[in-house]
Scaffold this motif. Structure first.
Motif, PDB file in Angstrom:
ATOM      1  N   SER A  59       0.832  -1.220   0.000  1.00 38.64           N
ATOM      2  CA  SER A  59       0.000   0.000   0.000  1.00 38.64           C
ATOM      3  C   SER A  59       0.855   1.253   0.000  1.00 38.64           C
ATOM      4  O   SER A  59       1.767   1.394   0.809  1.00 38.64           O
ATOM      5  N   ALA A  60       0.520   2.161  -0.900  1.00 30.80           N
ATOM      6  CA  ALA A  60       1.211   3.454  -0.942  1.00 30.80           C
ATOM      7  C   ALA A  60       0.613   4.353   0.135  1.00 30.80           C
ATOM      8  O   ALA A  60      -0.601   4.368   0.352  1.00 30.80           O
ATOM      9  N   GLN A  61       1.470   5.098   0.829  1.00 29.49           N
ATOM     10  CA  GLN A  61       1.032   5.801   2.034  1.00 29.49           C
ATOM     11  C   GLN A  61       0.847   7.301   1.859  1.00 29.49           C
ATOM     12  O   GLN A  61      -0.117   7.877   2.338  1.00 29.49           O
ATOM     13  N   GLN A  62       1.817   7.943   1.223  1.00 28.00           N
ATOM     14  CA  GLN A  62       1.826   9.410   1.269  1.00 28.00           C
ATOM     15  C   GLN A  62       2.383   9.981  -0.022  1.00 28.00           C
ATOM     16  O   GLN A  62       3.401   9.490  -0.515  1.00 28.00           O
ATOM     17  N   GLY A  63       1.741  11.008  -0.542  1.00 29.44           N
ATOM     18  CA  GLY A  63       2.124  11.574  -1.830  1.00 29.44           C
ATOM     19  C   GLY A  63       1.136  11.095  -2.871  1.00 29.44           C
ATOM     20  O   GLY A  63      -0.015  10.787  -2.543  1.00 29.44           O
ATOM     21  N   SER A  64       1.584  11.014  -4.113  1.00 30.21           N
ATOM     22  CA  SER A  64       0.690  10.539  -5.171  1.00 30.21           C
ATOM     23  C   SER A  64       1.403   9.512  -6.041  1.00 30.21           C
ATOM     24  O   SER A  64       2.561   9.693  -6.412  1.00 30.21           O
ATOM     25  N   LEU A  65       0.719   8.424  -6.320  1.00 27.95           N
ATOM     26  CA  LEU A  65       1.254   7.370  -7.192  1.00 27.95           C
ATOM     27  C   LEU A  65       0.116   6.886  -8.071  1.00 27.95           C
ATOM     28  O   LEU A  65      -0.842   6.279  -7.589  1.00 27.95           O
ATOM     29  N   LYS A  66       0.206   7.213  -9.353  1.00 24.77           N
ATOM     30  CA  LYS A  66      -0.860   6.801 -10.278  1.00 24.77           C
ATOM     31  C   LYS A  66      -0.317   5.806 -11.284  1.00 24.77           C
ATOM     32  O   LYS A  66       0.740   6.021 -11.874  1.00 24.77           O
ATOM     33  N   VAL A  67      -1.061   4.721 -11.470  1.00 24.46           N
ATOM     34  CA  VAL A  67      -0.745   3.749 -12.510  1.00 24.46           C
ATOM     35  C   VAL A  67      -1.974   3.656 -13.399  1.00 24.46           C
ATOM     36  O   VAL A  67      -3.089   3.463 -12.890  1.00 24.46           O
ATOM     37  N   ASN A  68      -1.781   3.817 -14.695  1.00 24.78           N
ATOM     38  CA  ASN A  68      -2.916   3.888 -15.626  1.00 24.78           C
ATOM     39  C   ASN A  68      -3.970   4.871 -15.130  1.00 24.78           C
ATOM     40  O   ASN A  68      -5.166   4.597 -15.155  1.00 24.78           O
TER      41      ASN A  68
END
Ligand code: ADP
Ligand code: MG
Length: 234
Positions: A59-68
């Motif tokens: 799980s990504a916790q903090q900030g932004s992570l976009k895939v597709n």
């Protein structure tokens, strides 16, 4: 160009309370459709952590992570599971199931896709194994294959469902230089044919030329300073 991965100010921590430790700091990275990007960096610098975050395996916790275009920070479990179907994974050790043949290992990865029937899955697995040069080994078990052949099966498994993103974590680490080279050239060829994006973690300087770009992880920080490999070479 289409952004397949877009990361902004991503932070990651392991542990809680007094043991909480930051391992990724302010990561910014974009990966575009069809490109191969190499990530280098010392052991323990955070490369695998970043790969598992992009791969929705953690799980990504903090900030932004976009895939597709889908945000993974604060995504729920079913969103993560759905996303994983569209990503191909290749690890350092091939992770093949020893009790299944090469074809069965490749075929298994399509079972998540409800719209692919068993007969079709079998044919696609066989075709993919032919493409990676294992036509003669389709019904062999992993123990009957060499290290390079097993890694080819792992590549076939990762690419058979035509993912738009492939994450490869030191895929040549267990191979001699000749088979390592042929394994990445194969990934490169198939990626071009399928227009998929590859993020490739490697220490292997002999394969850097397969990539368009290189980024370096050091102590949890990503630097883009060797951005264009072609420029670096001239
Ligand atoms: P790399 O792949 O570059 O070798 P990793 O992402 O595996 O680096 O590890 C980055 C740091 O995070 C290291 O200090 C490692 O010890 C730590 N680490 C990795 N996985 C875990 C975990 N599951 N729990 C706690 N710390 C971890
Ligand atoms: Mg690692």
């Amino acid at each position: 160009m289409k952004e397949v991965v877009s990361i902004e100010n991503l932070q990651h921590f392991y542990g809680e309370g007094e043991l909480k430790k930051q391992v990724l700091y302010d990561i910014n990275l974009k990966l575009y459709q069809g490109e191969i990007v190499i990530m280098k960096g010392p052991s323990g610098s955070g490369k695998t952590t970043l790969l598992t975050l992009i791969g929705a395996l953690r799980s990504a916790q903090q900030g932004s992570l976009k895939v597709n275009n889908q945000e993974l920070v604060n995504a729920n479990n079913s969103q993560l599971v759905a996303l994983r179907r569209n990503i191909g994974y290749i690890f350092q050790s091939h992770n093949l199931l020893e009790s299944l043949t090469a074809r069965e290992n490749v075929q298994m990865s399509m079972e998540l896709h409800k719209n692919i029937h068993t007969k079709q899955a079998k044919e696609r697995a066989e075709h993919m194994l032919e493409l990676v040069g294992l036509a003669e080994r389709i019904n062999y078990y992993p123990r009957q294959l060499s290290g390079g052949q097993k890694q080819r099966v792992a590549i076939a498994r990762a690419l058979v469902s035509h993912p738009k993103l492939v994450l490869a974590d030191e895929p040549t680490a267990a191979l001699d230089s000749k088979s390592g080279r042929s394994v990445v050239e194969l990934m490169q060829k198939l990626a071009k044919e399928q227009d998929c994006t590859i993020l490739l973690v490697t220490h292997d300087d002999r394969i850097l030329d397969v990539a368009e770009r290189m980024v370096t992880m050091e102590d949890g920080r990503l630097s883009l300073r060797f951005q264009s490999l072609n420029q670096a070479a001239t």
